[in-house]
Design a protein around this motif. Structure first.
Motif, PDB file in Angstrom:
ATOM      1  N   VAL A  94     -38.299  94.492 -19.051  1.00 34.90           N
ATOM      2  CA  VAL A  94     -39.376  94.099 -19.963  1.00 34.90           C
ATOM      3  C   VAL A  94     -39.909  95.320 -20.708  1.00 34.90           C
ATOM      4  O   VAL A  94     -40.169  95.273 -21.921  1.00 34.90           O
ATOM      5  CB  VAL A  94     -40.497  93.393 -19.176  1.00 34.90           C
ATOM      6  CG1 VAL A  94     -41.686  93.093 -20.083  1.00 34.90           C
ATOM      7  CG2 VAL A  94     -39.979  92.102 -18.550  1.00 34.90           C
ATOM      8  N   ALA A  95     -40.074  96.428 -19.977  1.00 30.84           N
ATOM      9  CA  ALA A  95     -40.525  97.656 -20.630  1.00 30.84           C
ATOM     10  C   ALA A  95     -39.524  98.127 -21.682  1.00 30.84           C
ATOM     11  O   ALA A  95     -39.910  98.659 -22.739  1.00 30.84           O
ATOM     12  CB  ALA A  95     -40.746  98.751 -19.585  1.00 30.84           C
ATOM     13  N   THR A  96     -38.232  97.940 -21.435  1.00 32.59           N
ATOM     14  CA  THR A  96     -37.214  98.315 -22.418  1.00 32.59           C
ATOM     15  C   THR A  96     -37.327  97.481 -23.682  1.00 32.59           C
ATOM     16  O   THR A  96     -37.196  97.999 -24.803  1.00 32.59           O
ATOM     17  CB  THR A  96     -35.817  98.158 -21.794  1.00 32.59           C
ATOM     18  OG1 THR A  96     -35.738  98.923 -20.596  1.00 32.59           O
ATOM     19  CG2 THR A  96     -34.737  98.603 -22.750  1.00 32.59           C
ATOM     20  N   VAL A  97     -37.562  96.176 -23.529  1.00 33.72           N
ATOM     21  CA  VAL A  97     -37.722  95.309 -24.698  1.00 33.72           C
ATOM     22  C   VAL A  97     -38.944  95.728 -25.522  1.00 33.72           C
ATOM     23  O   VAL A  97     -38.892  95.784 -26.757  1.00 33.72           O
ATOM     24  CB  VAL A  97     -37.822  93.842 -24.254  1.00 33.72           C
ATOM     25  CG1 VAL A  97     -38.148  92.938 -25.438  1.00 33.72           C
ATOM     26  CG2 VAL A  97     -36.531  93.399 -23.596  1.00 33.72           C
ATOM     27  N   VAL A  98     -40.054  96.022 -24.831  1.00 35.91           N
ATOM     28  CA  VAL A  98     -41.257  96.468 -25.534  1.00 35.91           C
ATOM     29  C   VAL A  98     -40.998  97.794 -26.246  1.00 35.91           C
ATOM     30  O   VAL A  98     -41.422  98.005 -27.404  1.00 35.91           O
ATOM     31  CB  VAL A  98     -42.440  96.586 -24.555  1.00 35.91           C
ATOM     32  CG1 VAL A  98     -43.666  97.176 -25.242  1.00 35.91           C
ATOM     33  CG2 VAL A  98     -42.787  95.218 -23.972  1.00 35.91           C
ATOM     34  N   ALA A  99     -40.292  98.708 -25.568  1.00 35.78           N
ATOM     35  CA  ALA A  99     -39.978  99.995 -26.198  1.00 35.78           C
ATOM     36  C   ALA A  99     -39.046  99.813 -27.397  1.00 35.78           C
ATOM     37  O   ALA A  99     -39.186 100.508 -28.419  1.00 35.78           O
ATOM     38  CB  ALA A  99     -39.344 100.927 -25.171  1.00 35.78           C
ATOM     39  N   LEU A 100     -38.109  98.884 -27.294  1.00 36.42           N
ATOM     40  CA  LEU A 100     -37.200  98.629 -28.413  1.00 36.42           C
ATOM     41  C   LEU A 100     -37.937  98.060 -29.614  1.00 36.42           C
ATOM     42  O   LEU A 100     -37.677  98.439 -30.762  1.00 36.42           O
ATOM     43  CB  LEU A 100     -36.092  97.675 -27.970  1.00 36.42           C
ATOM     44  CG  LEU A 100     -35.036  97.313 -29.013  1.00 36.42           C
ATOM     45  CD1 LEU A 100     -34.269  98.550 -29.455  1.00 36.42           C
ATOM     46  CD2 LEU A 100     -34.093  96.255 -28.461  1.00 36.42           C
ATOM     47  N   ALA A 101     -38.900  97.169 -29.346  1.00 39.89           N
ATOM     48  CA  ALA A 101     -39.649  96.565 -30.443  1.00 39.89           C
ATOM     49  C   ALA A 101     -40.684  97.515 -31.025  1.00 39.89           C
ATOM     50  O   ALA A 101     -40.950  97.490 -32.233  1.00 39.89           O
ATOM     51  CB  ALA A 101     -40.330  95.281 -29.962  1.00 39.89           C
ATOM     52  N   GLY A 102     -41.283  98.347 -30.175  1.00 38.44           N
ATOM     53  CA  GLY A 102     -42.371  99.192 -30.638  1.00 38.44           C
ATOM     54  C   GLY A 102     -41.984 100.599 -31.014  1.00 38.44           C
ATOM     55  O   GLY A 102     -42.640 101.213 -31.879  1.00 38.44           O
ATOM     56  N   ARG A 103     -40.901 101.138 -30.402  1.00 42.03           N
ATOM     57  CA  ARG A 103     -40.577 102.550 -30.628  1.00 42.03           C
ATOM     58  C   ARG A 103     -39.148 102.783 -31.093  1.00 42.03           C
ATOM     59  O   ARG A 103     -38.787 103.903 -31.412  1.00 42.03           O
ATOM     60  CB  ARG A 103     -40.811 103.334 -29.330  1.00 42.03           C
ATOM     61  CG  ARG A 103     -42.255 103.345 -28.859  1.00 42.03           C
ATOM     62  CD  ARG A 103     -43.091 104.286 -29.694  1.00 42.03           C
ATOM     63  NE  ARG A 103     -42.626 105.660 -29.479  1.00 42.03           N
ATOM     64  CZ  ARG A 103     -42.833 106.661 -30.324  1.00 42.03           C
ATOM     65  NH1 ARG A 103     -43.450 106.438 -31.455  1.00 42.03           N
ATOM     66  NH2 ARG A 103     -42.404 107.873 -30.048  1.00 42.03           N
ATOM     67  N   GLY A 104     -38.328 101.776 -31.092  1.00 38.55           N
ATOM     68  CA  GLY A 104     -36.985 101.944 -31.605  1.00 38.55           C
ATOM     69  C   GLY A 104     -35.940 102.074 -30.511  1.00 38.55           C
ATOM     70  O   GLY A 104     -36.249 102.164 -29.319  1.00 38.55           O
ATOM     71  N   PRO A 105     -34.662 102.114 -30.897  1.00 38.79           N
ATOM     72  CA  PRO A 105     -33.576 102.111 -29.907  1.00 38.79           C
ATOM     73  C   PRO A 105     -33.478 103.389 -29.088  1.00 38.79           C
ATOM     74  O   PRO A 105     -33.044 103.345 -27.938  1.00 38.79           O
ATOM     75  CB  PRO A 105     -32.319 101.915 -30.764  1.00 38.79           C
ATOM     76  CG  PRO A 105     -32.711 102.354 -32.133  1.00 38.79           C
ATOM     77  CD  PRO A 105     -34.157 102.048 -32.274  1.00 38.79           C
ATOM     78  N   PHE A 106     -33.860 104.543 -29.643  1.00 36.79           N
ATOM     79  CA  PHE A 106     -33.737 105.788 -28.877  1.00 36.79           C
ATOM     80  C   PHE A 106     -34.726 105.810 -27.700  1.00 36.79           C
ATOM     81  O   PHE A 106     -34.362 106.195 -26.581  1.00 36.79           O
ATOM     82  CB  PHE A 106     -33.972 106.986 -29.795  1.00 36.79           C
ATOM     83  CG  PHE A 106     -32.918 107.150 -30.850  1.00 36.79           C
ATOM     84  CD1 PHE A 106     -31.663 107.645 -30.531  1.00 36.79           C
ATOM     85  CD2 PHE A 106     -33.176 106.788 -32.164  1.00 36.79           C
ATOM     86  CE1 PHE A 106     -30.689 107.801 -31.505  1.00 36.79           C
ATOM     87  CE2 PHE A 106     -32.208 106.928 -33.143  1.00 36.79           C
ATOM     88  CZ  PHE A 106     -30.962 107.428 -32.819  1.00 36.79           C
ATOM     89  N   ILE A 107     -35.942 105.388 -27.930  1.00 38.72           N
ATOM     90  CA  ILE A 107     -36.913 105.310 -26.826  1.00 38.72           C
ATOM     91  C   ILE A 107     -36.499 104.233 -25.835  1.00 38.72           C
ATOM     92  O   ILE A 107     -36.676 104.392 -24.617  1.00 38.72           O
ATOM     93  CB  ILE A 107     -38.318 105.042 -27.392  1.00 38.72           C
ATOM     94  CG1 ILE A 107     -38.719 106.143 -28.378  1.00 38.72           C
ATOM     95  CG2 ILE A 107     -39.341 104.950 -26.271  1.00 38.72           C
ATOM     96  CD1 ILE A 107     -38.779 107.520 -27.759  1.00 38.72           C
ATOM     97  N   ALA A 108     -35.933 103.144 -26.345  1.00 39.35           N
ATOM     98  CA  ALA A 108     -35.444 102.098 -25.431  1.00 39.35           C
ATOM     99  C   ALA A 108     -34.317 102.630 -24.549  1.00 39.35           C
ATOM    100  O   ALA A 108     -34.238 102.318 -23.353  1.00 39.35           O
ATOM    101  CB  ALA A 108     -34.968 100.890 -26.227  1.00 39.35           C
TER     102      ALA A 108
END
Length: 391
Positions: free
Chosen positions: A305-319
């Motif tokens: 879930v944290a990865t999905v939030v990071a992907l939506a909010g910070r982009g693929p590199f942070i994800a």
């Protein structure tokens, strides 16, 4: 003469002589073969060679009876699921707050110690939930904008290799999702109403758990002694006393250990998400804390879930960095925290843990997945304690 020889000799008083044996008489005692030898003589040779089959059959019908009893117990618990879950939660609260209550009891009366421990823990929990709610409220507007931008980035990412999805297909997919929500609106509303009913059941269970935990913390030993002396025969009390102490020691050790592991995981995840500037870092860390109570499965799901939030909010590199975090946290939990913190609890093989979690989730959903591992640990500890007692 032969007939005279076979006639029993008599003494002067006409009694039977016992000093010597008479020719043709029966022996003084009959020769009896051992029980094992007589059974072997009665059995056919084929049955004698297949003794393993009889042993397997003997164990099989015993296991069938045990399985029927276990199925009956779980069926009864399923009928009273709310009460069973509330009592389980009360035992968890007791295992956590009992050491604090005993420590306070050195300077304060016992009832006051129970009140301080329970009210203090409730205030701490409400303060944490208020902090999380405040964080969500402060970041909600910012998160909505970042989420929209993240969705646009995901669409652009799907249009590039290797997926190469056209904008028309993405628009069709969005239309299908919107159409599904509009068609199944009544069903979704019914599900929401059912969810409100479940919320009422959860509140009732929490109230019952707090009510039961008051008595468990205050006088748990006296309740156990009363149940042991009133419900059990005198001959069975020592074995049950030994089993009860082993069960409680294992359950309390497992509960305290898993709370320490969950708190450590949530702190590590929270620090990493704050460093990576992922939105809703504090709520995601709290989600990681509660998810860690489901072994082997909970932490990866929460970090997903944290990865999905990071992907939506910070982009693929942070994800991708959060994905690396999942691997690192999993290694720390599996190779450092569990062996170090859970040393006083029963150690189970990872295969046993995985099968227990899956079986518990099949039987009772998320609640079964949470309860399965401590239940198996307690059963194994009781079996080990009873097996150590000489017959």
């Amino acid at each position: 003469m032969v007939g005279d020889a076979r006639r029993p000799a008599s003494g002067p008083g006409g009694g039977r002589r016992t000093g010597r044996a008479v020719l043709g008489s029966r022996p003084a005692h009959s020769v009896r073969l051992p029980m094992r030898r007589r059974a072997e003589l009665r059995e056919p040779p084929a049955m004698h060679r297949m003794g393993w089959l009889r042993t397997t059959a003997a164990y099989a019908w015993r296991l069938i009876i045990v399985g029927i009893v276990v199925y009956g117990v779980f069926s009864i618990l399923g009928r009273f699921q709310l009460i069973a879950v509330a009592l389980f939660l009360a035992l968890v609260v007791t295992s956590v707050l009992r050491p604090l209550t005993d420590l306070l009891n050195r300077v304060l009366p016992r009832p006051l110690c129970v009140a301080v421990a329970l009210l203090g823990s409730l205030l701490a929990l409400f303060a944490l939930l208020a902090l999380v709610g405040n964080a969500v409220a402060n970041e909600s507007s910012k998160l909505v904008g970042e989420f929209r931008g993240g969705i646009h980035q995901i669409e652009q990412w799907l249009q590039r290799p290797p997926f190469r999805l056209s904008p028309g297909k993405l628009a069709d997919l969005q239309g299908q999702v919107t159409n599904y929500l509009s068609v199944h609106r009544s069903r979704l509303l019914t599900t929401a109403v059912t969810g409100l009913g479940r919320v009422v059941e959860v509140a009732t269970g929490v109230a019952l758990a707090l009510f039961a935990s008051v008595f468990f913390i205050h006088s748990g030993e006296r309740l156990w002694a009363w149940a042991r002396d009133e419900l059990l025969p005198s001959g069975a009390r020592p074995a049950w006393e030994l089993a009860g102490r082993a069960a409680w020691r294992t359950f309390a050790g497992y509960t305290r250990g898993i709370i320490i592991v969950a708190a450590t995981n949530s702190v590590l995840v929270g620090i990493a998400l704050l460093v990576l500037r992922v939105p809703l870092a504090l709520p995601l860390a709290l989600l990681e804390f509660f998810a860690a109570f489901v072994p082997l499965v909970g932490s990866p799901v929460a970090l997903g879930v944290a990865t999905v939030v990071a992907l939506a909010g910070r982009g693929p590199f942070i994800a991708a960095a959060v994905l690396v975090l999942i691997v690192v946290i999993g290694q720390i939990e599996g190779h450092v925290l569990h062996p170090l913190v859970m040393s006083w609890a029963v150690q189970l093989h990872p295969l046993v843990v995985a099968v227990s979690v899956i079986a518990g989730s099949i039987v009772a959903g998320v609640i079964g997945a949470v309860v399965a591992v401590p239940l198996i640990s307690v059963v194994w500890a009781v079996l080990r304690a009873l097996r150590a007692v000489p017959p």
